[in-house]
Design a protein around this motif. Structure first.
Motif, PDB file in Angstrom:
ATOM      1  N   SER A   1      -3.283   2.783  -4.586  1.00 47.84           N
ATOM      2  CA  SER A   1      -4.111   3.907  -3.186  1.00 47.84           C
ATOM      3  C   SER A   1      -4.160   5.676  -3.400  1.00 47.84           C
ATOM      4  O   SER A   1      -4.635   6.167  -3.771  1.00 47.84           O
ATOM      5  N   GLY A   2      -3.372   4.813  -5.808  1.00 49.91           N
ATOM      6  CA  GLY A   2      -3.891   7.442  -5.869  1.00 49.91           C
ATOM      7  C   GLY A   2      -3.462   7.882  -5.328  1.00 49.91           C
ATOM      8  O   GLY A   2      -3.350   8.932  -4.982  1.00 49.91           O
ATOM      9  N   VAL A   3      -1.676   7.059  -5.009  1.00 45.67           N
ATOM     10  CA  VAL A   3      -1.001   8.214  -4.088  1.00 45.67           C
ATOM     11  C   VAL A   3       0.090   8.784  -4.865  1.00 45.67           C
ATOM     12  O   VAL A   3       0.549   7.129  -5.055  1.00 45.67           O
ATOM     13  N   GLN A   4       1.251   9.378  -4.631  1.00 45.44           N
ATOM     14  CA  GLN A   4       1.823   9.517  -5.723  1.00 45.44           C
ATOM     15  C   GLN A   4       3.408   8.772  -4.464  1.00 45.44           C
ATOM     16  O   GLN A   4       3.204   9.161  -3.516  1.00 45.44           O
ATOM     17  N   VAL A   5       4.128   8.410  -5.616  1.00 42.44           N
ATOM     18  CA  VAL A   5       5.178   7.887  -4.838  1.00 42.44           C
ATOM     19  C   VAL A   5       5.927   8.790  -4.746  1.00 42.44           C
ATOM     20  O   VAL A   5       6.558   9.162  -6.000  1.00 42.44           O
ATOM     21  N   VAL A   6       7.270   8.611  -3.918  1.00 43.15           N
ATOM     22  CA  VAL A   6       7.989  10.010  -3.757  1.00 43.15           C
ATOM     23  C   VAL A   6       9.287   9.583  -3.806  1.00 43.15           C
ATOM     24  O   VAL A   6       9.087   8.637  -2.357  1.00 43.15           O
ATOM     25  N   ALA A   7      11.037  10.008  -4.074  1.00 41.16           N
ATOM     26  CA  ALA A   7      11.699   9.792  -3.458  1.00 41.16           C
ATOM     27  C   ALA A   7      12.260  10.566  -2.269  1.00 41.16           C
ATOM     28  O   ALA A   7      13.169  10.193  -1.528  1.00 41.16           O
ATOM     29  N   SER A   8      11.984  11.812  -2.075  1.00 43.44           N
ATOM     30  CA  SER A   8      12.300  12.727  -1.099  1.00 43.44           C
ATOM     31  C   SER A   8      10.998  11.875   0.385  1.00 43.44           C
ATOM     32  O   SER A   8       9.739  12.645   0.458  1.00 43.44           O
ATOM     33  N   ALA A   9      11.793  12.225   1.572  1.00 48.43           N
ATOM     34  CA  ALA A   9      11.150  11.157   2.620  1.00 48.43           C
ATOM     35  C   ALA A   9      10.587  12.267   3.025  1.00 48.43           C
ATOM     36  O   ALA A   9       9.398  12.268   3.533  1.00 48.43           O
ATOM     37  N   ASP A  10      10.971  14.213   2.926  1.00 48.46           N
ATOM     38  CA  ASP A  10      10.494  14.889   3.097  1.00 48.46           C
ATOM     39  C   ASP A  10       9.110  15.506   2.588  1.00 48.46           C
ATOM     40  O   ASP A  10       8.228  16.417   3.275  1.00 48.46           O
ATOM     41  N   GLU A  11       8.847  14.844   1.512  1.00 45.52           N
ATOM     42  CA  GLU A  11       7.373  15.471   0.933  1.00 45.52           C
ATOM     43  C   GLU A  11       6.563  14.438   1.214  1.00 45.52           C
ATOM     44  O   GLU A  11       5.356  14.538   0.533  1.00 45.52           O
ATOM     45  N   ALA A  12       7.219  13.224   1.764  1.00 45.68           N
ATOM     46  CA  ALA A  12       5.930  12.372   2.174  1.00 45.68           C
ATOM     47  C   ALA A  12       4.785  12.279   3.507  1.00 45.68           C
ATOM     48  O   ALA A  12       6.002  12.993   4.661  1.00 45.68           O
ATOM     49  N   ALA A  13       4.348  12.235   3.647  1.00 46.00           N
ATOM     50  CA  ALA A  13       3.152  11.654   4.430  1.00 46.00           C
ATOM     51  C   ALA A  13       3.150  10.617   5.246  1.00 46.00           C
ATOM     52  O   ALA A  13       3.117  10.110   6.423  1.00 46.00           O
ATOM     53  N   LEU A  14       3.592   9.647   4.577  1.00 49.56           N
ATOM     54  CA  LEU A  14       4.201   8.552   4.727  1.00 49.56           C
ATOM     55  C   LEU A  14       5.171   8.097   4.305  1.00 49.56           C
ATOM     56  O   LEU A  14       5.291   8.171   3.381  1.00 49.56           O
ATOM     57  N   ARG A  15       6.502   7.431   5.507  1.00 44.71           N
ATOM     58  CA  ARG A  15       7.880   6.549   4.768  1.00 44.71           C
ATOM     59  C   ARG A  15       8.103   5.128   4.909  1.00 44.71           C
ATOM     60  O   ARG A  15       7.279   4.515   5.881  1.00 44.71           O
ATOM     61  N   ALA A  16       7.894   4.380   3.775  1.00 41.58           N
ATOM     62  CA  ALA A  16       8.230   3.093   4.253  1.00 41.58           C
ATOM     63  C   ALA A  16       9.513   2.662   3.839  1.00 41.58           C
ATOM     64  O   ALA A  16       9.897   2.656   2.622  1.00 41.58           O
ATOM     65  N   GLU A  17      10.020   1.724   4.493  1.00 40.96           N
ATOM     66  CA  GLU A  17      11.144   0.931   4.685  1.00 40.96           C
ATOM     67  C   GLU A  17      11.218   0.000   4.462  1.00 40.96           C
ATOM     68  O   GLU A  17      10.615  -0.773   5.325  1.00 40.96           O
ATOM     69  N   ALA A  18      11.494  -1.397   3.486  1.00 42.79           N
ATOM     70  CA  ALA A  18      11.257  -2.716   2.290  1.00 42.79           C
ATOM     71  C   ALA A  18      12.409  -3.276   2.808  1.00 42.79           C
ATOM     72  O   ALA A  18      13.630  -2.383   1.644  1.00 42.79           O
ATOM     73  N   ALA A  19      12.673  -3.982   3.646  1.00 44.70           N
ATOM     74  CA  ALA A  19      14.340  -4.939   3.495  1.00 44.70           C
ATOM     75  C   ALA A  19      13.602  -6.209   2.384  1.00 44.70           C
ATOM     76  O   ALA A  19      12.995  -7.414   4.211  1.00 44.70           O
ATOM     77  N   VAL A  20      13.849  -6.968   1.236  1.00 45.80           N
ATOM     78  CA  VAL A  20      13.873  -8.034   1.101  1.00 45.80           C
ATOM     79  C   VAL A  20      15.086  -9.417   1.408  1.00 45.80           C
ATOM     80  O   VAL A  20      16.067  -8.994   1.200  1.00 45.80           O
ATOM     81  N   SER A  21      15.043 -10.394   2.125  1.00 45.74           N
ATOM     82  CA  SER A  21      15.620 -11.368   1.716  1.00 45.74           C
ATOM     83  C   SER A  21      15.563 -12.422   1.661  1.00 45.74           C
ATOM     84  O   SER A  21      14.555 -13.049   1.811  1.00 45.74           O
ATOM     85  N   ARG A  22      15.934 -13.268   1.192  1.00 47.99           N
ATOM     86  CA  ARG A  22      16.055 -14.644   0.557  1.00 47.99           C
ATOM     87  C   ARG A  22      16.300 -15.472   1.981  1.00 47.99           C
ATOM     88  O   ARG A  22      16.778 -15.563   3.260  1.00 47.99           O
ATOM     89  N   THR A  23      15.664 -16.479   1.932  1.00 51.70           N
ATOM     90  CA  THR A  23      15.467 -17.586   3.528  1.00 51.70           C
ATOM     91  C   THR A  23      15.414 -18.784   3.016  1.00 51.70           C
ATOM     92  O   THR A  23      14.868 -18.593   1.272  1.00 51.70           O
TER      93      THR A  23
END
Length: 180
Positions: free
Chosen positions: A46-68
């Motif tokens: 994307s060329g977009v910076q990934v940051v740790a703080s959700a306050d600084e972000a235009a998009l928040r992505a929450e990902a949870a991977v599990s085994r199946t």
């Protein structure tokens, strides 16, 4: 000191809006790519910076991977401007899940930008047209001349026996005969 129009234009030109940023919360089992690797994939795509703080972000992505039983499952929640989207993906390989998550996040940021940077698909090869059937030979307007018959040699003269006509005649003879 009064501001001139040119200095005001320069000041306004320098005040660019901050580029959008993505906050990524990545939770995955041991052996899967970590949050830093997935974040790097998002930045590369994307060329977009990934940051740790959700306050600084235009998009928040929450990902949870599990085994199946079949491999891995991803539950991905995307939040931006009061909108929430949820995606669920499954794959046999966790690295594939991580790449797919990075792609989904990138497309959620700006789908049109992603589409403009995608390479054009290769055009399908054109099928060569079938060769046209050979044209039928044109009919001859004049028939071919008949070959001249071969002259047969004169037959060998056959041996012909000519018969002479039978000549018949009546004859008389005179003679002297003696007595003795």
């Amino acid at each position: 000191m009064p501001l001139s129009i040119s200095s005001l234009a320069l000041f306004v030109g320098l005040a660019q809006p901050a580029s959008p940023r993505v906050a990524l919360d990545w939770q995955a089992p041991e052996g899967c790519p970590d949050a830093a690797a997935v974040g790097q994939s998002v930045e590369t795509l994307s060329g977009v910076q990934v940051v740790a703080s959700a306050d600084e972000a235009a998009l928040r992505a929450e990902a949870a991977v599990s085994r199946t039983e079949a491999g891995f499952a991803l539950a991905l929640t995307l939040r931006t401007n009061g909108t929430t989207q949820v995606r669920a993906l499954e794959a046999t390989d966790c690295a594939v899940i991580a790449r797919a998550a990075a792609l989904v996040v990138t497309v959620a940021l700006d789908p049109v930008e992603v589409a403009t940077r995608m390479p054009e698909p290769e055009p399908e090869p054109e099928l060569e047209p079938e060769p046209a059937p050979a044209p039928a030979p044109a009919p001859d307007l004049e028939p071919e001349p008949e070959p001249e018959p071969k002259a047969e040699p004169d037959p060998e003269p056959a041996l012909v026996r000519r018969r002479r006509p039978l000549e018949l005649g009546v004859g008389a003879s005179v003679g002297v005969a003696g007595r003795a």
